[in-house]
Design an enzyme around this catalytic site. Structure first.
Site, PDB file in Angstrom:
ATOM      1  N   THR A  17       0.596  -1.101  -0.198  1.00 29.07           N
ATOM      2  CA  THR A  17       0.135  -0.126  -0.040  1.00 29.07           C
ATOM      3  C   THR A  17       0.784   1.393  -0.041  1.00 29.07           C
ATOM      4  OG1 THR A  17      -1.473   1.209   1.230  1.00 29.07           O
ATOM      5  CG2 THR A  17      -0.190  -0.402   2.427  1.00 29.07           C
ATOM      6  N   ASP A  18       0.236   2.332  -0.660  1.00 26.65           N
ATOM      7  CA  ASP A  18       0.890   3.623  -0.357  1.00 26.65           C
ATOM      8  C   ASP A  18       1.204   4.220   0.841  1.00 26.65           C
ATOM      9  OD1 ASP A  18      -1.567   4.403  -0.088  1.00 26.65           O
ATOM     10  OD2 ASP A  18      -1.884   5.970  -1.510  1.00 26.65           O
ATOM     11  N   GLU A  19       0.668   3.617   1.876  1.00 27.56           N
ATOM     12  CA  GLU A  19       0.396   3.939   3.205  1.00 27.56           C
ATOM     13  C   GLU A  19       1.781   3.784   4.058  1.00 27.56           C
ATOM     14  OE1 GLU A  19      -3.137   3.644   5.538  1.00 27.56           O
ATOM     15  OE2 GLU A  19      -4.324   3.317   3.831  1.00 27.56           O
ATOM     16  N   LYS A  33       2.401  -3.271   7.392  1.00 27.48           N
ATOM     17  CA  LYS A  33       2.590  -3.567   5.950  1.00 27.48           C
ATOM     18  C   LYS A  33       4.085  -3.016   5.642  1.00 27.48           C
ATOM     19  CE  LYS A  33       0.040  -4.480   3.135  1.00 27.48           C
ATOM     20  NZ  LYS A  33      -0.522  -5.893   2.646  1.00 27.48           N
ATOM     21  N   TYR A  82      -1.362  -0.308  11.180  1.00 26.03           N
ATOM     22  CA  TYR A  82      -1.627  -1.107   9.917  1.00 26.03           C
ATOM     23  C   TYR A  82      -0.555  -0.682   8.794  1.00 26.03           C
ATOM     24  CZ  TYR A  82      -3.190  -1.414   4.863  1.00 26.03           C
ATOM     25  OH  TYR A  82      -3.495  -1.607   3.683  1.00 26.03           O
TER      26      TYR A  82
END
Ligand code: NAD
Ligand code: TYD
Length: 351
Positions: A134-136, A163, A159
């Site tokens: 994810t970009d997060e 990741k 979260y």
């Protein structure tokens, strides 16, 4: 005939990916391996459940024994790891399960694939492990600039930190063992089959039920939205054409503030479904802890190197999405009839 092990295939993006692939290719086999947590829903795959090229197996990616049996039974060519705990708000309340599934589960899966694929001088030909990230993991942007693949990892929520940890383990398997891997980092997805805890389906559901729409903080946080099928297309391209070890950012330059998203959905439902639905449903509530301000993907690499481009404009995708939820009330009732009410009350009772 290539065999794909899709983990987390009963969730939002995984189920869209399975539909996408089975529609595109008639000569592949897909094994969907999913624990069926609250987010996994076999209804998402009802229409292809009898397809002879599709197999469902319930299981946890932390369960090495079961994974080993799977690799012994099937000659798996590609692993696409969607399986994850995926909701930031839940990770703030209960981080541990995020470490278990997203980090330890990823390592168990990587390691099992490595052991099944390794040969004397490297790895069997044509195998690949793709980590859906994810970009997060890049953290939060100010009002300018974009995340590139070279942006340092700077995750904030439990979260995104889980990741990012998983991404580093995937990188370690490439750097250490030369295992054939790719990592994709996509922006926020929207489309059919998304669990109603995420912003877009939650707003649609609340409009239809005339419930308050909780907008965190000032509503000006920005997300970069991509129609889920465009994400599936990118993953397919990375599996087949991405050189091993490469990371690809995926996004279509569709940045919107949360309040813009909320108002767009309200306005569509007001004009097309129920004129009594309006902006008075909006309720500004306490902000999410550590709320990332802005995400914005620079997709130059995947566009230039693999020829990917997004096909669905946000204006079309959001209408398609709203219409899908309107046309699938049974699916929505099925989701909300489980523990969803309890979850919702717990999550929003203080807001
Ligand atoms: P989701 O929560 O809808 O689905 C997750 C699926 O994984 C569910 O079917 C669940 O049952 C399964 N699962 C959870 N724990 C498991 C375990 N231990 N073993 C096996 N299966 C397990 O998530 P999603 O939105 O479809 O996201 C899929 C992947 O894409 C995740 O890795 C997420 O980090 C990533 N991602 C999501 C977005 C987004 O906008 N939703 C954007 C970029 C990346
Ligand atoms: P979400 O869909 O949870 O995705 P993510 O946090 O992974 O980006 O949330 C998208 C944005 O919407 C995020 O800035 C938080 C905000 N949000 C609300 O304002 N209200 C809500 O009820 C939810 C679920 C999210």
């Amino acid at each position: 005939m290539k065999t794909y092990l899709v983990t987390g295939g009963a969730g939002f993006i995984g189920s869209n990916f399975i539909h996408y692939m089975l529609k595109k290719y008639s000569d592949i086999k897909i094994i969907n391996y999913d624990k069926l947590t609250y987010a996994g829903n076999l209804e998402n795959l009802k229409s292809i459940s009898k397809n002879p090229n599709y197999i469902f197996i319930q299981g946890d990616i932390c369960n090495r024994k079961k994974l080993q049996q799977l690799f012994q039974k099937y000659d798996i060519d590609y692993v696409i790891n969607f399986a994850a705990e995926s909701h930031v708000d839940r990770s703030i309340r209960d981080p541990e399960v995020f470490v278990k599934t997203n980090v330890l589960g990823t390592v168990a899966l990587l390691d099992t694939a490595k052991n099944a694929w390794i040969v004397q001088n490297g790895f069997k030909q044509g195998k690949k492990y793709l980590q859906v990230s994810t970009d997060e993991v890049y953290g939060s942007l100010g009002s300018e600039g974009y995340f590139t693949e070279k942006t340092p990892l700077d995750s904030h929520s439990p979260y995104s930190s889980s990741k990012a940890s998983a991404d580093l383990m995937v990188k370690a398997y490439f750097d250490t063992y030369k295992m054939p891997v790719n990592i994709t980092r996509c922006s926020n997805n929207y489309g059919p089959y998304q669990f109603l805890e995420k912003l877009i389906p939650l707003v649609i559901n609340n409009c239809l039920n005339k419930m308050h729409i909780p907008v965190y903080g000032d509503g000006l946080n920005i997300r970069d939205w991509l129609y889920v099928e465009d994400h599936c297309k990118a993953i397919d391209m990375v599996i087949h054409s991405g050189p091993c070890g490469e990371v690809y950012n995926i996004g279509g330059h569709n940045e919107r503030t949360n309040i813009q998203i909320v108002k767009t959905i309200i306005s569509y439902i007001h004009d097309n479904v129920d004129s009594s639905v309006g902006e008075r449903l909006i309720k500004y509530v306490e902000d999410r802890k550590g709320h990332d301000r802005r995400y914005g993907i620079d997709p130059t690499k995947i566009k230039d190197k693999l020829g990917w481009y997004p096909e669905t404009k946000f204006e079309d995708g959001i209408v398609k999405t709203i219409k899908w939820y309107l046309g699938n009330k049974d699916w929505m009732n099925n989701v909300t009839s489980g523990d969803y009410k309890k979850y919702y009350e717990k999550m929003y009772k203080d807001k």
